[in-house]
Design an enzyme around this catalytic site. Structure first.
Site, PDB file in Angstrom:
ATOM      1  N   ALA A   1     -11.168  -7.906   2.286  1.00 37.09           N
ATOM      2  CA  ALA A   1     -12.061  -7.557   3.398  1.00 37.09           C
ATOM      3  C   ALA A   1     -13.389  -8.262   3.205  1.00 37.09           C
ATOM      4  CB  ALA A   1     -12.272  -6.047   3.448  1.00 37.09           C
TER       5      ALA A   1
ATOM      6  N   ASP B   1      -9.006  11.243   4.388  1.00 36.35           N
ATOM      7  CA  ASP B   1     -10.035  11.053   3.359  1.00 36.35           C
ATOM      8  C   ASP B   1     -11.343  10.529   3.934  1.00 36.35           C
ATOM      9  OD1 ASP B   1     -10.883  11.089   0.658  1.00 36.35           O
ATOM     10  OD2 ASP B   1     -10.546   8.942   0.486  1.00 36.35           O
TER      11      ASP B   1
END
Length: 556
Positions: free
Chosen positions: A362, A431
């Site tokens: 990323a 999460d």
């Protein structure tokens, strides 16, 4: 005489048996080409939308179910209404995609023609499905809902800007720098964007409301460099609960590296708590594609890559702690485990096959010294306890308190958070304890959708608790609601769009990044989101209490 008669009878019977077998073999031979002809699955309907969408959604009193992709109309085009009256008898209560003149009939026709599936044969079912998905993906991104008019961006709404002259400054504590410049390219950048590497163009393109524009010409070179550029440095990223690395490239770009830890088809163990789950490299990739398909553009670009564990990590790392964790497995695979709070041990080592390792990369956001970020605790944060419940899990009126609390009491922060909730529900990410924003823009900005490694863990079960904020607050953006409605139509089906989008990732050549059950789960969960909003509307006295009309604000 008797013996001759028996012999002749036996010969006749044997001849008949041979003839029978020959005829059966002949029939089988001629039937084979028919059985193996390519079969084309039935095309999605192109003249009527599915029954489930042919109902009023009550957006501001004017919203109705979306028309099919081959015949759309604007409420302002009265001449076309009369000509299409008979063809539209079965499409009652259509969604007017834009209010007033924003969604005109000609735009709708162009989008529908681009979205139609070619009826010709492609030689195989697989080729047909791939081609159909790519057409749908292009039609979706060309649709007016993804190309709404926008105003010029004010100077103060850009995160960064190029200065003519920059004084030397000290090194940032957030960035790792090699002791030597070996392997790095000479810097030849100037104020012209043409001289900037793709990662810098990405940083300079961030605005108050998105990380990158919808049709971003920089996306292709940026993702290509993430997937192919030579890695000159690999060090472990500090913090966090699981292993991740920071990879550096010759042009000084950097990427967050998350390795493959389990097979794509493996579901999360049902006895495992969400806060103890593995992070998945394909979840990070899938989250980027889904975020883009939903029209958010709040997840930094992510690509998959096959990395040589020895050449691109072990041999170039200057991180001594990381270097000490490399070893060869009993079958000869090169492994390492690093240092972190969870799963950093020889029992949970990351291993190549024997040296090739799948991972997600990323692109890194601008350094904190240049663009400080603020971390916000989610109002619907889970207790992260095996026995205790959070307040929102037992208080059905919890949202009324949140709506009175800054920054959710004004502006778009609440609907921004609902966008994030919908993304998390679709990919089953439990999460989400915190989110971040760029400090420069204060409370009036988008939420960064970071750290999605625990998504796409299960496809056989949906997690309704993720959608609780939407159920309790009954608030959603109009543009988000319309795009979700569009993605529920056969010609723009979310699973087909997602499948086609993921095929652009380099790791798709190894294996599909999301299994078919995961893609089917997206359609199922999308229906749940739409049903939740419809339920909110039925229980509300005013439509604008549920739908925040951001499209009307764009016209102002």
């Amino acid at each position: 005489m008797m013996w001759h008669m028996r012999f002749r009878s036996g010969t006749i019977c044997l001849s008949l048996a041979f003839i029978t077998v020959f005829l059966h073999l002949l029939m089988v031979f001629f039937s084979l080409p028919i059985d193996h002809l390519p079969w084309d699955p039935p095309l999605p309907p192109t003249t009527h939308i599915r029954t489930g969408m042919a109902r009023s959604v009550g957006i501001g009193g004017i919203a109705k179910a979306p028309a099919d992709t081959t015949q759309r109309e604007s409420s302002n085009n009265d001449a076309n209404n009369d000509a299409k009256k008979d063809a539209n008898k079965d499409a009652k209560g259509r969604v007017r995609m834009f209010s007033d003149t924003m969604f005109i009939a000609t735009e709708g026709k162009k989008a529908s023609m681009k979205g139609r599936v070619n009826v010709g044969r492609y030689g195989s079912n697989r080729a047909r499905i791939v081609e159909s998905g790519l057409l749908k993906l292009k039609a979706l991104f060309d649709h007016p809902l993804y190309n709404m008019p926008s105003h010029a961006i004010p100077e103060e709404d850009w995160l960064l800007k190029v200065k003519a002259k920059v004084k030397a400054r000290g090194k940032s504590s957030q960035m790792w720098s090699s002791a030597s410049q070996e392997g790095y390219e000479g810097v030849q950048w100037n104020s012209s964007s043409n001289s900037h590497p793709p990662w810098l163009r990405f940083h300079l393109g961030i605005t108050r409301w998105q990380l990158y524009p919808h049709h971003d010409p920089n996306m292709e070179p940026l993702t290509k460099q993430l997937a192919t550029h030579r890695i000159v440095s690999a060090v472990q990223k500090s913090g966090g609960t699981q292993l991740k690395l920071v990879m550096s490239f010759p042009n000084y770009g950097q990427a967050m590296f998350k390795p493959m830890k389990q097979e794509r088809y493996e579901e999360t163990n049902s006895n495992l708590y969400y806060f103890s789950d593995f992070e998945r490299h394909n979840a990070e990739i899938g989250a980027f594609h889904l975020d883009r398909i939903l029209g958010y553009r709040r997840v930094p670009p992510v690509v998959g890559r096959l990395v040589d564990v020895v050449k691109e990590i072990k041999n170039i790392t200057t991180d001594r702690k990381l270097a000490r964790t490399f070893f060869n497995s009993p079958v000869g695979n090169v492994c390492f485990y690093g240092q972190c709070s969870y799963y950093c041990s020889t029992e949970h080592a990351v291993c190549g096959r024997p040296r090739d390792l799948e991972a997600s990369l990323a692109v890194m956001l601008p350094d904190m010294s240049l663009a400080e970020r603020r971390s916000w605790r989610s109002p619907w944060r889970r207790s992260y306890s095996r026995s205790k419940l959070a307040t929102w899990e037992s208080d059905s009126d919890y949202c009324s308190m949140v709506k009175k609390t800054p920054p959710y009491n004004k502006g778009t922060r609440l609907v921004d958070f609902m966008d994030l909730v919908i993304l998390d529900f679709l990919m089953s990410n439990m999460d989400r304890h915190h989110y971040e924003t760029f400090e420069k823009f204060g409370n009036s900005t988008f939420l960064l959708h970071l750290d999605n490694g625990r998504a796409f863990g299960r496809y056989s079960k949906d997690e309704p608790s993720i959608l609780v904020p939407l159920e309790q607050c009954c608030r959603i953006r109009r543009s988000t609601w319309l795009r979700l409605s569009l993605l529920s139509l056969p010609d723009y089906r979310l699973s087909d769009i997602m499948r086609a989008s993921l095929q652009n990732d380099p790791l798709h050549r190894v294996a599909p990044l999301l299994s078919e059950p995961h893609l089917a789960a997206l359609d199922r969960r999308l229906k749940t989101v739409l049903d939740t909003v419809s339920h909110c509307q039925k229980g509300s006295n005013e439509d604008d209490e549920v739908i925040y009309d951001d499209i009307a604000h764009l016209k102002d």
